[in-house]
Write a protein that holds these residues in place. Structure first.
Motif, PDB file in Angstrom:
ATOM      1  N   LYS A   6      -4.220   0.687 -19.696  1.00  0.00           N
ATOM      2  CA  LYS A   6      -4.133   2.008 -19.074  1.00  0.00           C
ATOM      3  C   LYS A   6      -3.954   1.879 -17.558  1.00  0.00           C
ATOM      4  CE  LYS A   6      -6.675   4.798 -22.446  1.00  0.00           C
ATOM      5  NZ  LYS A   6      -7.885   5.587 -22.695  1.00  0.00           N
ATOM      6  N   LYS A   7      -4.710   0.943 -16.951  1.00  0.00           N
ATOM      7  CA  LYS A   7      -4.601   0.747 -15.503  1.00  0.00           C
ATOM      8  C   LYS A   7      -3.201   0.290 -15.123  1.00  0.00           C
ATOM      9  CE  LYS A   7      -9.285  -0.466 -14.095  1.00  0.00           C
ATOM     10  NZ  LYS A   7     -10.154  -1.553 -13.591  1.00  0.00           N
ATOM     11  N   SER A   8      -2.692  -0.688 -15.869  1.00  0.00           N
ATOM     12  CA  SER A   8      -1.363  -1.199 -15.517  1.00  0.00           C
ATOM     13  C   SER A   8      -0.289  -0.142 -15.774  1.00  0.00           C
ATOM     14  CB  SER A   8      -1.055  -2.488 -16.280  1.00  0.00           C
ATOM     15  OG  SER A   8      -1.175  -2.286 -17.659  1.00  0.00           O
ATOM     16  N   ALA A   9      -0.455   0.696 -16.776  1.00  0.00           N
ATOM     17  CA  ALA A   9       0.499   1.777 -17.021  1.00  0.00           C
ATOM     18  C   ALA A   9       0.461   2.785 -15.883  1.00  0.00           C
ATOM     19  CB  ALA A   9       0.186   2.465 -18.342  1.00  0.00           C
ATOM     20  N   LYS A  10      -0.737   3.072 -15.398  1.00  0.00           N
ATOM     21  CA  LYS A  10      -0.896   4.014 -14.290  1.00  0.00           C
ATOM     22  C   LYS A  10      -0.216   3.465 -13.029  1.00  0.00           C
ATOM     23  CE  LYS A  10      -4.701   7.072 -13.157  1.00  0.00           C
ATOM     24  NZ  LYS A  10      -6.157   7.193 -13.086  1.00  0.00           N
ATOM     25  N   LYS A  11      -0.430   2.167 -12.770  1.00  0.00           N
ATOM     26  CA  LYS A  11       0.187   1.542 -11.593  1.00  0.00           C
ATOM     27  C   LYS A  11       1.705   1.547 -11.717  1.00  0.00           C
ATOM     28  CE  LYS A  11      -3.622  -1.551 -10.369  1.00  0.00           C
ATOM     29  NZ  LYS A  11      -4.050  -2.960 -10.289  1.00  0.00           N
ATOM     30  N   ALA A  12       2.193   1.258 -12.910  1.00  0.00           N
ATOM     31  CA  ALA A  12       3.647   1.249 -13.120  1.00  0.00           C
ATOM     32  C   ALA A  12       4.231   2.635 -12.895  1.00  0.00           C
ATOM     33  CB  ALA A  12       3.961   0.759 -14.529  1.00  0.00           C
ATOM     34  N   LYS A  13       3.543   3.681 -13.359  1.00  0.00           N
ATOM     35  CA  LYS A  13       4.019   5.057 -13.142  1.00  0.00           C
ATOM     36  C   LYS A  13       4.107   5.361 -11.655  1.00  0.00           C
ATOM     37  CE  LYS A  13       2.372   7.399 -17.321  1.00  0.00           C
ATOM     38  NZ  LYS A  13       1.419   8.394 -17.842  1.00  0.00           N
ATOM     39  N   LYS A  14       3.086   4.929 -10.904  1.00  0.00           N
ATOM     40  CA  LYS A  14       3.084   5.170  -9.458  1.00  0.00           C
ATOM     41  C   LYS A  14       4.261   4.466  -8.780  1.00  0.00           C
ATOM     42  CE  LYS A  14      -1.840   5.995  -8.697  1.00  0.00           C
ATOM     43  NZ  LYS A  14      -3.068   5.498  -8.048  1.00  0.00           N
ATOM     44  N   LYS A  15       4.492   3.215  -9.185  1.00  0.00           N
ATOM     45  CA  LYS A  15       5.601   2.467  -8.584  1.00  0.00           C
ATOM     46  C   LYS A  15       6.937   3.117  -8.895  1.00  0.00           C
ATOM     47  CE  LYS A  15       3.459  -2.092  -8.359  1.00  0.00           C
ATOM     48  NZ  LYS A  15       3.479  -3.487  -8.851  1.00  0.00           N
ATOM     49  N   VAL A  16       7.100   3.540 -10.138  1.00  0.00           N
ATOM     50  CA  VAL A  16       8.352   4.197 -10.529  1.00  0.00           C
ATOM     51  C   VAL A  16       8.523   5.498  -9.753  1.00  0.00           C
ATOM     52  CG1 VAL A  16       9.534   5.366 -12.434  1.00  0.00           C
ATOM     53  CG2 VAL A  16       8.492   3.116 -12.799  1.00  0.00           C
ATOM     54  N   ALA A  17       7.470   6.261  -9.619  1.00  0.00           N
ATOM     55  CA  ALA A  17       7.532   7.524  -8.884  1.00  0.00           C
ATOM     56  C   ALA A  17       7.909   7.280  -7.425  1.00  0.00           C
ATOM     57  CB  ALA A  17       6.218   8.258  -8.986  1.00  0.00           C
ATOM     58  N   LYS A  18       7.353   6.242  -6.796  1.00  0.00           N
ATOM     59  CA  LYS A  18       7.677   5.917  -5.417  1.00  0.00           C
ATOM     60  C   LYS A  18       9.141   5.538  -5.275  1.00  0.00           C
ATOM     61  CE  LYS A  18       3.296   4.383  -3.483  1.00  0.00           C
ATOM     62  NZ  LYS A  18       2.550   3.227  -2.922  1.00  0.00           N
ATOM     63  N   ARG A  19       9.628   4.718  -6.180  1.00  0.00           N
ATOM     64  CA  ARG A  19      11.020   4.271  -6.094  1.00  0.00           C
ATOM     65  C   ARG A  19      11.982   5.431  -6.342  1.00  0.00           C
ATOM     66  NH1 ARG A  19      11.322  -1.783  -8.711  1.00  0.00           N
ATOM     67  NH2 ARG A  19      10.040  -2.744  -7.113  1.00  0.00           N
ATOM     68  N   LEU A  20      11.607   6.312  -7.266  1.00  0.00           N
ATOM     69  CA  LEU A  20      12.475   7.467  -7.523  1.00  0.00           C
ATOM     70  C   LEU A  20      12.541   8.387  -6.326  1.00  0.00           C
ATOM     71  CD1 LEU A  20      11.673   8.382 -11.236  1.00  0.00           C
ATOM     72  CD2 LEU A  20      13.764   7.388 -10.336  1.00  0.00           C
ATOM     73  N   THR A  21      11.414   8.582  -5.660  1.00  0.00           N
ATOM     74  CA  THR A  21      11.424   9.450  -4.469  1.00  0.00           C
ATOM     75  C   THR A  21      12.218   8.801  -3.353  1.00  0.00           C
ATOM     76  OG1 THR A  21       9.295   8.534  -3.778  1.00  0.00           O
ATOM     77  CG2 THR A  21       9.260  10.618  -4.966  1.00  0.00           C
ATOM     78  N   ASN A  22      12.199   7.483  -3.261  1.00  0.00           N
ATOM     79  CA  ASN A  22      12.999   6.791  -2.245  1.00  0.00           C
ATOM     80  C   ASN A  22      14.480   6.887  -2.543  1.00  0.00           C
ATOM     81  OD1 ASN A  22      10.748   5.989  -0.828  1.00  0.00           O
ATOM     82  ND2 ASN A  22      10.635   3.973  -1.787  1.00  0.00           N
ATOM     83  N   ILE A  23      14.843   6.880  -3.819  1.00  0.00           N
ATOM     84  CA  ILE A  23      16.257   6.956  -4.206  1.00  0.00           C
ATOM     85  C   ILE A  23      16.792   8.353  -3.925  1.00  0.00           C
ATOM     86  CG2 ILE A  23      17.825   6.898  -6.179  1.00  0.00           C
ATOM     87  CD1 ILE A  23      16.095   4.656  -7.329  1.00  0.00           C
ATOM     88  N   PHE A  24      16.022   9.355  -4.302  1.00  0.00           N
ATOM     89  CA  PHE A  24      16.484  10.736  -4.126  1.00  0.00           C
ATOM     90  C   PHE A  24      16.062  11.187  -2.792  1.00  0.00           C
ATOM     91  CE2 PHE A  24      16.048  10.525  -8.825  1.00  0.00           C
ATOM     92  CZ  PHE A  24      17.384  10.668  -9.127  1.00  0.00           C
TER      93      PHE A  24
END
Length: 77
Positions: free
Chosen positions: A59-77
Motif C-alpha cells: 500500500k505504501k509503495s502504491a501510494k508513493k508511485a501514485k504521487k510520483k505519477v501525479a507529479k510527473r503528469l503535472t510537470n508534463i501538462f
C-alpha cells in the motif's frame, strides 16, 4: 510347579515394566503434541503478521508511485 511359578513371576515383572514404559511414552507423546500445537500457533501468528506487513508495504509503495505519477503528469501538462 515351582518352575511355572517362577515363569509366572518373570512374566508379571516384564508386564509391569512394559506398562511403565508405555505410560512414560504416552506422557512424552502428549507433551510433544502440546509443544507442536504451541509452535503451530506461533507460526500462524507470524504468518498473519508477515502478510499484514507485506500488505502495508505494498500500500505504501502504491501510494508513493501514485504521487510520483501525479507529479510527473503535472510537470508534463
Amino acid at each position: 510347579m515351582a518352575v511355572t511359578k517362577a515363569i509366572g513371576k518373570k512374566i508379571a515383572g516384564i508386564e509391569g515394566q512394559l506398562k511403565k514404559r508405555v505410560r512414560s511414552l504416552e506422557k512424552d507423546l502428549s507433551s510433544l503434541v502440546k509443544k507442536l500445537e504451541k509452535k503451530e500457533n506461533e507460526v500462524k501468528k507470524l504468518k498473519e503478521k508477515m502478510t499484514s506487513k507485506f500488505v502495508k508495504n505494498v500500500k505504501k509503495s502504491a501510494k508513493k508511485a501514485k504521487k510520483k505519477v501525479a507529479k510527473r503528469l503535472t510537470n508534463i501538462f
